[in-house]
Design an enzyme around this catalytic site. Structure first.
Site, mmCIF file in Angstrom:
data_model
loop_
_atom_site.group_PDB
_atom_site.id
_atom_site.type_symbol
_atom_site.label_atom_id
_atom_site.label_comp_id
_atom_site.label_asym_id
_atom_site.label_seq_id
_atom_site.Cartn_x
_atom_site.Cartn_y
_atom_site.Cartn_z
ATOM 1 N N GLN A 41 0.711 -1.293 0.025
ATOM 2 C CA GLN A 41 -0.079 -0.021 0.162
ATOM 3 C C GLN A 41 0.848 1.402 -0.036
ATOM 4 O OE1 GLN A 41 -3.411 -0.797 2.119
ATOM 5 N NE2 GLN A 41 -4.254 1.527 2.135
ATOM 6 N N SER A 59 3.709 -6.338 2.958
ATOM 7 C CA SER A 59 2.486 -6.449 3.338
ATOM 8 C C SER A 59 1.604 -6.958 2.409
ATOM 9 C CB SER A 59 1.959 -4.853 3.728
ATOM 10 O OG SER A 59 0.766 -5.108 4.435
ATOM 11 N N LEU A 60 0.333 -6.243 1.812
ATOM 12 C CA LEU A 60 -0.474 -6.729 0.770
ATOM 13 C C LEU A 60 0.385 -7.484 -0.269
ATOM 14 C CD1 LEU A 60 -1.331 -5.824 -2.113
ATOM 15 C CD2 LEU A 60 -1.629 -3.709 -0.524
ATOM 16 N N ARG A 82 -9.648 -8.169 3.523
ATOM 17 C CA ARG A 82 -8.422 -7.662 4.459
ATOM 18 C C ARG A 82 -8.448 -6.072 4.700
ATOM 19 N NH1 ARG A 82 -2.999 -6.180 3.647
ATOM 20 N NH2 ARG A 82 -1.396 -6.982 5.048
ATOM 21 N N HIS A 136 -0.476 -3.193 11.086
ATOM 22 C CA HIS A 136 0.617 -3.827 11.464
ATOM 23 C C HIS A 136 1.020 -3.564 13.053
ATOM 24 C CE1 HIS A 136 1.170 -5.828 7.585
ATOM 25 N NE2 HIS A 136 1.153 -4.651 7.002
ATOM 26 N N GLN A 177 0.660 -11.763 10.160
ATOM 27 C CA GLN A 177 1.115 -10.484 9.313
ATOM 28 C C GLN A 177 0.086 -9.277 9.737
ATOM 29 O OE1 GLN A 177 -0.027 -9.378 5.614
ATOM 30 N NE2 GLN A 177 1.667 -9.898 4.716
#
Length: 312
Positions: free
Chosen positions: A9, A94-95, A119, A203, A252
């Site tokens: 992101q 991340s994603l 998500r 996170h 995560q």
């Protein structure tokens, strides 16, 4: 050895994927499948905006994935360079870990889009807007950032969210604690803290409710066998077992993105070249982490053509 890496992101922008879609039917197929999976013209939002809507977490996550996977698909179908043949491992920020898994056949494109939509919604819903925040600490290494986060917490959540590279760490938590951290940054030998334009504190432990929703979703749609190993965000280690990766994807959500350590671990495993698909965000980070590494960012058809010529 080569790692294919996938951005997270913050890499979204209006116009993303438009040139690829114009030039390649294979890219268009990816965007159409994601539109169908989400019952939304996400591709139109990617192409024309508005930016405020594209930046919303529930849109940005599947959009960034679609762009990265379309880039991988064009590389394979138009130029004959498949991830399985050319990559020794994959990783994503991340994603981007979901994008990497999709490109390595652990998830179908439709399932990846649906998982990332959920998500994004789950992460947004976990904390009311305004309660949480994130900040990038510039000129901070992990030790300085950790010390600052601990000092600024004062009974609230303030945690390291992303260990990006030796000069940039992102913290996440309660908005007041993040504001305190920004004010205290110079006292901790950090150049400055900049609040990030995000709508939730990703996170960190405040994301617990989102982790639970993703645990349930991944139980229903678990990753399958992947064609190349992945270096996972939360362990910064090589993973080949789908069941292990499933657990790491849940961790995560609340866990730290250990990107710097992941790049170092890939380097120790023999990776000398990092190929970023669909963005120019991770390449510069890799350059700051591993001065010996070669980095390539593939975004346009010209990038893909040049890469294909060099790797024919």
């Amino acid at each position: 050895m080569t790692a294919f890496i996938f951005p997270g992101q913050g890499s979204q922008k209006v116009g993303m994927g438009a040139e690829l879609a114009e030039a390649s039917a294979y890219a268009r197929e990816v965007f159409e499948e994601v539109d169908e999976a989400l019952k939304q013209k996400l591709s139109a939002l990617m192409k024309g905006g508005p930016e405020s809507e594209l930046t919303m977490t529930a849109n940005a996550q599947p959009a960034i994935m679609a762009n990265s996977v379309a880039t991988a698909r064009v590389l394979e179908k138009e130029f004959g360079l498949s991830l399985t043949d050319k990559a020794d491992c994959v990783a994503g920020h991340s994603l981007g870990e979901y994008s990497a898994l999709c490109a390595a056949d652990a998830f179908s494109l439709t399932d990846t889009a649906k998982l990332l939509r959920l998500r994004g919604i789950a992460m947004q819903d976990a904390v009311p807007i305004g309660v949480g925040a994130m900040a990038a600490l510039l000129g901070a290494d992990i030790d300085k950032a950790t010390a600052l986060a601990e000092a600024a917490a004062q009974g609230q959540v303030c945690e390291v969210a992303n260990d990006n590279d030796p000069t940039q760490v992102v913290i996440s938590g309660h908005a007041e604690a993040i504001d305190r951290a920004i004010e205290m940054a110079k006292e901790h030998g950090i150049k400055r803290g900049i609040k990030l334009p995000v709508s939730a504190p990703f996170h960190c432990s405040l994301m617990g409710p989102a982790a639970l929703r993703m645990k349930n979703a991944l139980a229903e749609t678990p990753p399958q066998a992947f064609t190349v190993p992945i270096f996972a965000n939360v362990s910064a280690a090589r993973v080949t077992d789908p069941a292990e990766e499933q657990g790491l994807l849940v961790e995560q959500i609340t866990g730290r993105v250990r990107w710097r350590e992941s790049v170092l671990a890939m380097g120790e495993a023999g990776v000398e070249r990092f190929v970023e698909l669909g963005g120019k965000v991770l390449g510069p980070m890799v350059g700051r982490i591993d001065k010996e590494a070669t980095t390539v960012s593939l975004v346009t058809m010209e990038d893909l053509e040049n890469f294909a010529k060099e790797n024919a």
